[in-house]
Every structure is written in structure tokens, then in C-alpha cells.
Design a protein around this motif. Structure first.
Motif, PDB file in Angstrom:
ATOM      1  N   MET A  95     -11.422  21.967  30.110  1.00 23.59           N
ATOM      2  CA  MET A  95     -11.903  21.685  28.760  1.00 23.59           C
ATOM      3  C   MET A  95     -10.991  20.644  28.116  1.00 23.59           C
ATOM      4  N   GLY A  96     -11.542  19.940  27.127  1.00 18.53           N
ATOM      5  CA  GLY A  96     -10.751  19.054  26.290  1.00 18.53           C
ATOM      6  C   GLY A  96     -11.079  19.312  24.837  1.00 18.53           C
ATOM      7  N   THR A  97     -10.166  18.986  23.943  1.00 17.93           N
ATOM      8  CA  THR A  97     -10.418  19.153  22.514  1.00 17.93           C
ATOM      9  C   THR A  97      -9.520  18.175  21.762  1.00 17.93           C
ATOM     10  N   ALA A  98      -9.445  18.303  20.439  1.00 18.81           N
ATOM     11  CA  ALA A  98      -8.692  17.343  19.635  1.00 18.81           C
ATOM     12  C   ALA A  98      -7.888  18.062  18.564  1.00 18.81           C
ATOM     13  N   ALA A  99      -6.922  17.334  18.024  1.00 18.99           N
ATOM     14  CA  ALA A  99      -6.084  17.859  16.951  1.00 18.99           C
ATOM     15  C   ALA A  99      -5.524  16.689  16.156  1.00 18.99           C
ATOM     16  N   HIS A 100      -5.046  16.989  14.949  1.00 18.33           N
ATOM     17  CA  HIS A 100      -4.337  15.971  14.165  1.00 18.33           C
ATOM     18  C   HIS A 100      -3.213  16.649  13.394  1.00 18.33           C
ATOM     19  N   ALA A 101      -2.268  15.864  12.921  1.00 21.54           N
ATOM     20  CA  ALA A 101      -1.085  16.400  12.261  1.00 21.54           C
ATOM     21  C   ALA A 101      -1.447  17.099  10.956  1.00 21.54           C
ATOM     22  N   ILE A 102      -0.803  18.237  10.731  1.00 23.70           N
ATOM     23  CA  ILE A 102      -0.919  18.946   9.454  1.00 23.70           C
ATOM     24  C   ILE A 102       0.080  18.324   8.487  1.00 23.70           C
ATOM     25  N   GLU A 103      -0.379  18.024   7.278  1.00 25.44           N
ATOM     26  CA  GLU A 103       0.471  17.284   6.349  1.00 25.44           C
ATOM     27  C   GLU A 103       0.918  18.086   5.142  1.00 25.44           C
ATOM     28  N   THR A 104       0.363  19.295   4.944  1.00 26.63           N
ATOM     29  CA  THR A 104       0.739  20.071   3.769  1.00 26.63           C
ATOM     30  C   THR A 104       1.089  21.504   4.159  1.00 26.63           C
ATOM     31  N   VAL A 105       1.985  22.108   3.401  1.00 26.39           N
ATOM     32  CA  VAL A 105       2.346  23.509   3.610  1.00 26.39           C
ATOM     33  C   VAL A 105       1.129  24.395   3.369  1.00 26.39           C
ATOM     34  N   GLU A 106       0.283  24.012   2.416  1.00 26.02           N
ATOM     35  CA  GLU A 106      -0.920  24.803   2.115  1.00 26.02           C
ATOM     36  C   GLU A 106      -1.810  24.927   3.346  1.00 26.02           C
ATOM     37  N   ASN A 107      -2.042  23.829   4.059  1.00 30.36           N
ATOM     38  CA  ASN A 107      -2.861  23.890   5.265  1.00 30.36           C
ATOM     39  C   ASN A 107      -2.138  24.623   6.390  1.00 30.36           C
ATOM     40  N   PHE A 108      -0.832  24.449   6.460  1.00 33.86           N
ATOM     41  CA  PHE A 108      -0.055  25.103   7.506  1.00 33.86           C
ATOM     42  C   PHE A 108      -0.141  26.629   7.406  1.00 33.86           C
ATOM     43  N   THR A 109      -0.170  27.151   6.197  1.00 33.60           N
ATOM     44  CA  THR A 109      -0.201  28.598   5.998  1.00 33.60           C
ATOM     45  C   THR A 109      -1.617  29.156   5.854  1.00 33.60           C
ATOM     46  N   ASN A 110      -2.615  28.285   5.824  1.00 35.36           N
ATOM     47  CA  ASN A 110      -4.007  28.710   5.638  1.00 35.36           C
ATOM     48  C   ASN A 110      -4.569  29.250   6.958  1.00 35.36           C
ATOM     49  N   PRO A 111      -4.997  30.527   7.012  1.00 33.25           N
ATOM     50  CA  PRO A 111      -5.530  31.073   8.269  1.00 33.25           C
ATOM     51  C   PRO A 111      -6.853  30.456   8.688  1.00 33.25           C
ATOM     52  N   ASN A 112      -7.522  29.759   7.791  1.00 32.36           N
ATOM     53  CA  ASN A 112      -8.763  29.072   8.160  1.00 32.36           C
ATOM     54  C   ASN A 112      -8.493  27.724   8.825  1.00 32.36           C
ATOM     55  N   VAL A 113      -7.248  27.284   8.803  1.00 34.44           N
ATOM     56  CA  VAL A 113      -6.828  26.069   9.508  1.00 34.44           C
ATOM     57  C   VAL A 113      -6.204  26.519  10.825  1.00 34.44           C
ATOM     58  N   VAL A 114      -6.885  26.227  11.925  1.00 34.60           N
ATOM     59  CA  VAL A 114      -6.432  26.686  13.243  1.00 34.60           C
ATOM     60  C   VAL A 114      -5.387  25.713  13.781  1.00 34.60           C
ATOM     61  N   LYS A 115      -4.278  26.273  14.275  1.00 35.90           N
ATOM     62  CA  LYS A 115      -3.202  25.455  14.825  1.00 35.90           C
ATOM     63  C   LYS A 115      -3.237  25.498  16.346  1.00 35.90           C
ATOM     64  N   VAL A 116      -2.739  24.435  16.958  1.00 32.71           N
ATOM     65  CA  VAL A 116      -2.647  24.372  18.419  1.00 32.71           C
ATOM     66  C   VAL A 116      -1.254  23.898  18.790  1.00 32.71           C
TER      67      VAL A 116
END
Length: 255
Positions: free
Chosen positions: A124-145
Motif C-alpha cells: 500500500m501507499g499513502t500520503a502525509a504532510h507536516a503538522i504545524e499547530t499544537v491544536e492539530n497535534f493534540t486533536n484525535p480527529n487528526v491522524v498521525k503517522v
């Protein structure tokens, strides 16, 4: 490497009924998604539809579509059926473009498709981009890889990852810098044989805990390559508010 774009489209939606048929600039949303995908390097773009209304809308605008069962439990099941209907071979590459991404970047589709040529270990392949805010970093609806040195996914999580042991001792007030946190983008490429087999794999406990289907692949020992893009993807549509925002963006760029 030639590839096929499959766009799963389901008429029922809890938050936005008849979402694939929502008008954007005079055309149904599912047609706008297909038009964006056709600007990629795909050999073919096909909508996998669960309702006659979607098939009719696609036919009216020259978009290829195939009928699939209405009772599939997930988009992966719908894609697997579409693979079989199209007679795709095991090594063929399929890119899953969500039917609610009318502003998706065609170049991002190409990049995710190309991962499977660059990464022979990956199914499989997928994509990601840099998280720029603490709000997004701690948001459980923002999936991290988290990825390894080769750009293969180690894990996906709704939790703040990576966990900066020393920096977070007094709480999360800034982002870790090494490695920088990455937000997962829900765009996938597959080898067709793997995609057909994926729905029959037993769900993984970690997948059920996090509610992230891609963890099933990792749980069963398969690898997922990750393309890191410098740009966030175009806005998706989940709610009436999202639809209004995308309509305004579309009108601003096409008016």
C-alpha cells in the motif's frame, strides 16, 4: 507505472445525505472528483457506485462508473468488488480517491501511485504532510503517522506522536522537531491482489481500538509506503458547512 483510480461513492451519508450528488459549480460532486482524478496520470478513472442515481449522474457527464453492492461494510470492500468487475491483474496499481475530495491535487494522486514502484516491499501507499499547530497535534480527529528511514509507515494513531518525553514533561505547549509530526492524508494506493484480499483479513485489535482501517495491514505484516507532501490536501466534504466552503472555493477559482 500505469494505474487505475477508483472512487467509491455511497449515496447514504449521516451528516450530508446524497453527498455524491451535491452540486458544485453546476456538476455533481462525484463528477468534480472524477474530473480532478482525470488530470492525473491515471490510465483510467472509475467510480464504484452503490446506487442508480450515482451511475446516472456519472453517465450524464461522461464519467465511467460500475455498480457495486449497497451493503458493503467499508470502502475497501467496495473497491475490492470494483477490482474484480474491472478484471484488474494482481500487480496492477489502484489508487483510492475519496468521493468527497473535489479539490484533490492530481499531482498528489500521481505521487501516491508512484510509491509502489519505488517501494517494492510495500503493498500500500499513502500520503502525509507536516503538522504545524499544537491544536492539530493534540486533536484525535487528526491522524498521525510515524515512518522509518525508508519512508515506510511504522504506525498510525490518533494520539500525539511522536511523544516528546522531555519536551512534554509540563504539558504539550510546542511541537516536537525531530522527527517532525506528520498528519496522515486518507489517499491510498494498492497492489490489486492485496486490495482484493484485504477485506477478508481479520480486523486487528489495534485497528478496532483506534478506528483506523489501515492498521489492519500493518498488524498482518504488510508495509505501507508514505509520500510526504509539502502541501495540505484540498478541502474534503463531510458536512453542509464543508460543502458551503468548497462551493465558495470552487466559485472563487472558476468564476
Amino acid at each position: 507505472m500505469p494505474f487505475t483510480v477508483l472512487i467509491p461513492a455511497r449515496l447514504a451519508s449521516t451528516r450530508l445525505p446524497n453527498k455524491p450528488l451535491a452540486d458544485i459549480g453546476g456538476k455533481p460532486m462525484i463528477v468534480r472528483v472524477a474530473e480532478r482524478a482525470e488530470r492525473s496520470g491515471a490510465a483510467q478513472v472509475v467510480v464504484a457506485a452503490d446506487a442508480p442515481e450515482i451511475l446516472s449522474a456519472c453517465a450524464a457527464h461522461g464519467v465511467r462508473a460500475v455498480p457495486t453492492r449497497a451493503d458493503h461494510p467499508s470502502g475497501s470492500d467496495r473497491l475490492a468488488e470494483a477490482c474484480a468487475l474491472l478484471g484488474l491483474h494482481g500487480d496492477d496499481v489502484v489508487v483510492n480517491v475519496q468521493g468527497d475530495e473535489p479539490l484533490i491535487d492530481p499531482a498528489l494522486i500521481d505521487a501516491v501511485a508512484g510509491l509502489l514502484k519505488k517501494q517494492p516491499l510495500a503493498q500500500m501507499g499513502t500520503a502525509a504532510h507536516a503538522i504545524e499547530t499544537v491544536e492539530n497535534f493534540t486533536n484525535p480527529n487528526v491522524v498521525k503517522v510515524i515512518t522509518d528511514a525508508r519512508g515506510l509507515a511504522l504506525t498510525f494513531s490518533r494520539a500525539p506522536l511522536p511523544w516528546w518525553r522531555d519536551g512534554f514533561a509540563q504539558g504539550i505547549t510546542q511541537l516536537p522537531t525531530a522527527p517532525a509530526p506528520l498528519r496522515h492524508i486518507g489517499l491510498y494506493s494498492y497492489r490489486a491482489a492485496f486490495l482484493r484480499a484485504f477485506p477478508s483479513m481479520p480486523p486487528a485489535p489495534l485497528e478496532q481500538c483506534e478506528a483506523l482501517e489501515q492498521l489492519r495491514a500493518l498488524w498482518h505484516g504488510h508495509r505501507i509506503a508514505v509520500h510526504v507532501t509539502p502541501h495540505a490536501p484540498g478541502a474534503g466534504v463531510d458536512t453542509p458547512e464543508d460543502l458551503a466552503r468548497v462551493r465558495a472555493l470552487f466559485d472563487a477559482t472558476h468564476g
